[in-house]
Design a protein around this motif. Structure first.
Motif, PDB file in Angstrom:
ATOM      1  N   GLN A 151       0.829  -1.201   0.000  1.00 18.38           N
ATOM      2  CA  GLN A 151       0.000   0.000   0.000  1.00 18.38           C
ATOM      3  C   GLN A 151       0.869   1.258   0.000  1.00 18.38           C
ATOM      4  N   THR A 152       0.248   2.374  -0.302  1.00 15.29           N
ATOM      5  CA  THR A 152       0.896   3.673  -0.198  1.00 15.29           C
ATOM      6  C   THR A 152       0.575   4.246   1.180  1.00 15.29           C
TER       7      THR A 152
ATOM      8  N   PRO B 158       4.768  -2.861   2.671  1.00 11.83           N
ATOM      9  CA  PRO B 158       4.110  -4.087   3.149  1.00 11.83           C
ATOM     10  C   PRO B 158       2.999  -3.742   4.145  1.00 11.83           C
ATOM     11  N   SER B 159       1.811  -4.259   3.892  1.00  6.01           N
ATOM     12  CA  SER B 159       0.637  -3.920   4.684  1.00  6.01           C
ATOM     13  C   SER B 159      -0.267  -5.137   4.821  1.00  6.01           C
ATOM     14  N   ILE B 160      -1.241  -4.996   5.688  1.00  6.62           N
ATOM     15  CA  ILE B 160      -2.290  -6.004   5.862  1.00  6.62           C
ATOM     16  C   ILE B 160      -3.607  -5.334   5.513  1.00  6.62           C
TER      17      ILE B 160
ATOM     18  N   VAL C  67       7.149  -3.538  10.544  1.00 10.55           N
ATOM     19  CA  VAL C  67       7.310  -2.666   9.379  1.00 10.55           C
ATOM     20  C   VAL C  67       7.368  -1.204   9.829  1.00 10.55           C
ATOM     21  N   VAL C  68       6.489  -0.823  10.757  1.00 11.67           N
ATOM     22  CA  VAL C  68       6.493   0.538  11.294  1.00 11.67           C
ATOM     23  C   VAL C  68       7.846   0.843  11.930  1.00 11.67           C
TER      24      VAL C  68
ATOM     25  N   TYR D 275       9.024   1.774  -0.842  1.00 10.20           N
ATOM     26  CA  TYR D 275       9.516   1.170   0.399  1.00 10.20           C
ATOM     27  C   TYR D 275      10.923   0.614   0.192  1.00 10.20           C
ATOM     28  N   GLU D 276      11.149  -0.068  -0.911  1.00  9.02           N
ATOM     29  CA  GLU D 276      12.464  -0.650  -1.191  1.00  9.02           C
ATOM     30  C   GLU D 276      13.526   0.430  -1.347  1.00  9.02           C
ATOM     31  N   GLU D 277      13.197   1.520  -2.038  1.00  7.52           N
ATOM     32  CA  GLU D 277      14.151   2.627  -2.187  1.00  7.52           C
ATOM     33  C   GLU D 277      14.492   3.224  -0.830  1.00  7.52           C
TER      34      GLU D 277
END
Length: 90
Positions: A17-18, A36-38, A52-53, A74-76
């Motif tokens: 997600q954004t 990465p999200s739920i 993740v947070v 996120y990867e960057e």
């Protein structure tokens, strides 16, 4: 599938997600895409798990955030060179 932390529904899904994050200096926020999200189809909640947070918070604290554009994946973000090896204030 995973269990939703908000409603307990057993078929929540891992998604990307954004998200929008305030930088540690509080002067601006950035958009982080593909985070990465739920996502829970039952209660409609979309959230990031605690690990993740914590990864995002630590990374933003350890890098030169002045070099970040207003939108980053996120990867960057996680691949940015760190000025410190770890968060010594935890």
């Amino acid at each position: 599938m995973t269990t939703c932390l908000w409603c307990g529904f057993s078929q929540a899904q891992e998604t990307k997600q954004t998200v929008y994050w305030e930088l540690p200096d509080g002067l601006r926020a950035i958009e982080i895409t593909h985070t990465p999200s739920i996502s829970c189809p039952d209660c409609q909640m979309v959230y990031q798990e605690d690990d993740v947070v914590e990864e995002i918070e630590d990374q933003l604290f350890l890098i030169d955030t002045s070099r970040l554009s207003s939108t980053v994946t996120y990867e960057e973000l996680m691949s940015q060179p760190r000025r410190l090896k770890r968060n010594y204030f935890k």
